[in-house]
Motif scaffolding. Structure first.
Motif, short mmCIF file in Angstrom:
data_model
loop_
_atom_site.label_atom_id
_atom_site.label_comp_id
_atom_site.label_asym_id
_atom_site.label_seq_id
_atom_site.Cartn_x
_atom_site.Cartn_y
_atom_site.Cartn_z
N ARG A 141 -1.25 -4.34 -3.19
CA ARG A 141 0.08 -4.95 -3.23
C ARG A 141 0.55 -5.46 -1.87
N LEU A 142 -0.10 -5.04 -0.80
CA LEU A 142 0.26 -5.59 0.51
C LEU A 142 0.04 -7.09 0.56
N ARG A 143 -0.94 -7.56 -0.24
CA ARG A 143 -1.22 -9.00 -0.33
C ARG A 143 -1.43 -9.36 -1.80
N LYS A 144 -0.45 -9.05 -2.61
CA LYS A 144 -0.57 -9.18 -4.06
C LYS A 144 -1.03 -10.56 -4.50
N SER A 145 -0.41 -11.60 -3.97
CA SER A 145 -0.75 -12.96 -4.41
C SER A 145 -2.16 -13.35 -3.97
N SER A 146 -2.64 -12.80 -2.87
CA SER A 146 -3.97 -13.14 -2.37
C SER A 146 -5.08 -12.58 -3.27
N TRP A 147 -4.76 -11.56 -4.05
CA TRP A 147 -5.75 -10.98 -4.96
C TRP A 147 -5.88 -11.76 -6.27
N THR A 148 -5.00 -12.72 -6.50
CA THR A 148 -4.98 -13.45 -7.77
C THR A 148 -6.31 -14.09 -8.15
N PRO A 149 -7.05 -14.71 -7.21
CA PRO A 149 -8.33 -15.33 -7.61
C PRO A 149 -9.30 -14.36 -8.26
N MET A 150 -9.33 -13.11 -7.82
CA MET A 150 -10.21 -12.14 -8.46
C MET A 150 -9.67 -11.72 -9.82
N LEU A 151 -8.38 -11.44 -9.89
CA LEU A 151 -7.78 -10.95 -11.12
C LEU A 151 -7.84 -12.00 -12.23
N SER A 152 -7.89 -13.27 -11.86
CA SER A 152 -7.94 -14.34 -12.87
C SER A 152 -9.36 -14.84 -13.12
N ASP A 153 -10.34 -14.26 -12.42
CA ASP A 153 -11.73 -14.67 -12.59
C ASP A 153 -12.30 -14.12 -13.90
N ASP A 154 -13.03 -14.96 -14.65
CA ASP A 154 -13.55 -14.56 -15.95
C ASP A 154 -14.48 -13.36 -15.86
#
Length: 248
Positions: A141-154
């Motif tokens: 959560r320190l860089r929540k938005s930066s983790w988005t590419p992994m969380l949205s990866d198929d």
């Protein structure tokens, strides 16, 4: 490797000795006792929580400076009340060295990587891992938005699920069914090393790249732990030639 470094605490810079070798059992015990002592704020992380938190930080998409992540360890911007400067140097050295040893294990010794997870054995808890997973998510959560590419990866998006599940209580209406037996929780705990290594692998080659520039073409060219093993067995690399029993 031993390094000299400066860490800011309470608006002071503390000169510390930083290594990348795992802390000894004695050093870990000393660090754990300090984290649980009256010298630290009551919101301070446990050793298990610290391990999960630091693992997320060194695994993730961007470099985060100690001045940002360290206050979260204490749970209070005032930080601990050290008994002496020598104690401050020692404890900060332990924390930074432990962080470096996690990064070194993920990068250079993945077959030896493990977590510091407490073992519980009573009618309520089995092998818990709840604190470790909770603070791993806090590190994310320190860089929540930066983790988005992994969380949205198929392929990689579901990797975080065991960590999410292990933060839940057994009576949780959404996730409790995954934790209602000792065997179910144990299976999830056993998955953690592979989950962490797969997440770390995802970010290799992507660190510091702007989110809008990340994509499939930027994935590492090395063999992924979930890729088919090149030996032709038909198994995933991590279950075949990349397993702990076959890596030297």
């Amino acid at each position: 490797m031993i390094l000299e470094g400066k860490v800011s605490n309470k608006n002071r810079e503390i000169q510390v000795v930083i290594g990348n070798k795992p802390l000894t059992d004695k050093e870990l015990d000393e660090l754990e006792l300090f984290l649980d002592s009256e010298l630290t704020p009551k919101e301070c992380m446990s050793l298990e929580g610290l391990d999960g938190y630091l693992t997320a930080i060194v695994s993730g998409p961007v470099t985060i400076m100690p001045s940002e992540w360290l206050p979260v360890v204490w749970g209070d911007k005032e930080g601990p009340e050290y008994e002496s400067m020598e104690q401050a140097k020692k404890i900060m050295g332990y924390i930074m060295s432990h962080m470096n040893s996690i990064a070194d294990a993920l990068m250079n010794h993945p077959h030896k990587y493990t977590q510091l997870v407490r073992e519980w054995d009573d009618e309520y808890f089995y092998i818990e891992a709840q604190e470790w997973c909770y603070f791993y998510l806090k590190g994310m959560r320190l860089r929540k938005s930066s983790w988005t590419p992994m969380l949205s990866d198929d392929e990689y998006g579901a990797l975080i699920m065991p960590i999410l599940l292990l933060t839940a209580k057994k009576d949780d209406p959404d996730f409790g069914v995954a934790l209602d037996t000792k065997e179910k929780r144990q299976r999830l705990v056993d998955e953690l090393p592979d989950v962490v290594l797969d997440i770390y692998e995802f970010w290799q080659g992507r660190r510091m790249i702007p989110a809008d520039k990340m994509g499939p073409l930027l994935k590492p060219k090395k063999i992924g732990r979930n890729d088919p093993c090149e030996c032709g067995s038909g198994k995933k690399f991590k279950k075949c030639c990349g397993s702990s029993g076959k890596l030297n």
